[in-house]
Scaffold this motif. Structure first.
Motif, short mmCIF file in Angstrom:
data_model
loop_
_atom_site.label_atom_id
_atom_site.label_comp_id
_atom_site.label_asym_id
_atom_site.label_seq_id
_atom_site.Cartn_x
_atom_site.Cartn_y
_atom_site.Cartn_z
N ASP A 152 0.84 -1.20 0.00
CA ASP A 152 0.00 0.00 0.00
C ASP A 152 0.88 1.24 0.00
N PRO A 153 0.90 1.98 -1.11
CA PRO A 153 1.75 3.18 -1.17
C PRO A 153 1.33 4.27 -0.18
N GLU A 154 0.12 4.18 0.36
CA GLU A 154 -0.36 5.17 1.32
C GLU A 154 -0.22 4.72 2.77
N ALA A 155 0.43 3.59 2.98
CA ALA A 155 0.60 3.07 4.34
C ALA A 155 1.54 3.97 5.13
N ASP A 156 1.02 4.55 6.19
CA ASP A 156 1.84 5.33 7.11
C ASP A 156 1.64 4.74 8.51
N GLU A 157 2.29 5.31 9.49
CA GLU A 157 2.22 4.74 10.84
C GLU A 157 0.79 4.72 11.38
N ALA A 158 0.03 5.77 11.10
CA ALA A 158 -1.35 5.83 11.60
C ALA A 158 -2.20 4.73 10.98
N LEU A 159 -2.06 4.52 9.67
CA LEU A 159 -2.83 3.47 9.01
C LEU A 159 -2.40 2.10 9.50
N MET A 160 -1.11 1.91 9.70
CA MET A 160 -0.64 0.61 10.17
C MET A 160 -1.12 0.33 11.59
N ALA A 161 -1.22 1.38 12.40
CA ALA A 161 -1.77 1.20 13.75
C ALA A 161 -3.23 0.78 13.67
N ARG A 162 -3.96 1.31 12.71
CA ARG A 162 -5.37 0.93 12.53
C ARG A 162 -5.47 -0.52 12.07
N TRP A 163 -4.60 -0.94 11.16
CA TRP A 163 -4.57 -2.34 10.74
C TRP A 163 -4.32 -3.24 11.95
N SER A 164 -3.34 -2.88 12.74
CA SER A 164 -3.00 -3.68 13.92
C SER A 164 -4.18 -3.75 14.88
N GLU A 165 -4.83 -2.63 15.09
CA GLU A 165 -6.00 -2.58 15.98
C GLU A 165 -7.12 -3.49 15.46
N ALA A 166 -7.42 -3.38 14.19
CA ALA A 166 -8.53 -4.17 13.61
C ALA A 166 -8.22 -5.66 13.63
N MET A 167 -7.01 -6.05 13.27
CA MET A 167 -6.67 -7.47 13.28
C MET A 167 -6.61 -7.98 14.72
N GLY A 168 -6.28 -7.11 15.65
CA GLY A 168 -6.31 -7.48 17.06
C GLY A 168 -7.71 -7.84 17.53
N VAL A 169 -8.71 -7.18 16.97
CA VAL A 169 -10.10 -7.49 17.33
C VAL A 169 -10.44 -8.92 16.93
N VAL A 170 -10.10 -9.30 15.71
CA VAL A 170 -10.45 -10.65 15.26
C VAL A 170 -9.61 -11.69 16.00
N VAL A 171 -8.35 -11.39 16.27
CA VAL A 171 -7.52 -12.33 17.03
C VAL A 171 -8.10 -12.53 18.43
N ASP A 172 -8.51 -11.43 19.08
CA ASP A 172 -9.13 -11.55 20.40
C ASP A 172 -10.41 -12.36 20.34
N THR A 173 -11.18 -12.18 19.27
CA THR A 173 -12.42 -12.95 19.08
C THR A 173 -12.09 -14.44 18.95
N PHE A 174 -11.08 -14.77 18.16
CA PHE A 174 -10.70 -16.16 17.97
C PHE A 174 -10.20 -16.77 19.28
N LYS A 175 -9.40 -16.02 20.01
CA LYS A 175 -8.88 -16.54 21.29
C LYS A 175 -10.02 -16.79 22.27
N ALA A 176 -10.97 -15.87 22.31
CA ALA A 176 -12.12 -16.04 23.20
C ALA A 176 -12.99 -17.20 22.74
N ARG A 177 -13.11 -17.37 21.46
CA ARG A 177 -13.93 -18.42 20.86
C ARG A 177 -13.31 -19.79 21.05
N ASP A 178 -12.00 -19.83 21.23
CA ASP A 178 -11.25 -21.08 21.27
C ASP A 178 -11.76 -22.04 22.33
N GLY A 179 -12.24 -21.54 23.43
CA GLY A 179 -12.72 -22.42 24.50
C GLY A 179 -14.05 -23.06 24.20
N ALA A 180 -14.79 -22.51 23.26
CA ALA A 180 -16.12 -23.04 22.92
C ALA A 180 -15.98 -24.18 21.92
N ALA A 181 -17.00 -24.99 21.83
CA ALA A 181 -17.00 -26.09 20.86
C ALA A 181 -17.02 -25.53 19.45
#
Length: 167
Positions: free
Chosen positions: A111-140
């Motif tokens: 992404d030619p427009e990737a700057d630190e602010a955008l990368m922080a947003r990517w990290s934040e958003a992917m963190g949401v799904v990772v947290d969801t998966f980790k929380a989901r992991d205990g369920a069947a």
């Protein structure tokens, strides 16, 4: 949800710019497979043409999920089930960090427009799904019932396509 109410519209735009590079998804797998010695074995019997398509859709779903869209709830739940400890393709929690870092590396490259602010947003958003998966992991893991045997949504069809063919 539209561009004015989607809190991650900037990520959808960034992802669109990344996908202009036809090698983006393949490059992600190069980086991810090299990120940790445990990763290649997890993909030993993977059909990468199907896997690349699943990842492409999965990233889109992850961005929508991070933004609070309920439209992708079922797909995210199924994806979490597949990657849960008792799922068909379990992912140890420690590898999620490598997955996110690999994605961020490739987004920065593509992404030619990737700057630190955008990368922080990517990290934040992917963190949401990772947290969801980790929380989901205990369920069947999600198991389809008789009423769900037909077309069960976009991600279900992708997951079905990834399963080894029987007979």
């Amino acid at each position: 949800m539209n561009a004015t109410t989607d809190p991650y519209a900037d990520l959808h735009q960034s992802y669109g710019r990344c996908l202009r590079d036809k090698a983006f998804i393949g490059r992600f797998y190069e980086v991810f497979l090299a990120s940790n010695p445990d990763v290649p074995a997890m993909f030993a019997h993977t059909d990468f043409s199907r896997q690349r398509m699943a990842l492409r859709r999965g990233i889109t779903m992850a961005i929508f999920h991070a933004g609070g869209s309920r439209v992708v709830e079922r797909g995210i739940n199924e994806m979490g089930g597949v990657h849960a400890r008792d799922g068909r393709c379990p992912v140890p929690h420690a590898l999620y960090r490598d997955w996110v870092e690999s994605l961020l590396t490739v987004v920065r490259e593509a992404d030619p427009e990737a700057d630190e602010a955008l990368m922080a947003r990517w990290s934040e958003a992917m963190g949401v799904v990772v947290d969801t998966f980790k929380a989901r992991d205990g369920a069947a893991a999600v198991r389809p019932g008789p009423a769900q045997d037909g077309a069960r949504g976009l991600f279900s069809r992708v997951v079905q396509g990834l399963r080894p063919r029987q007979g």
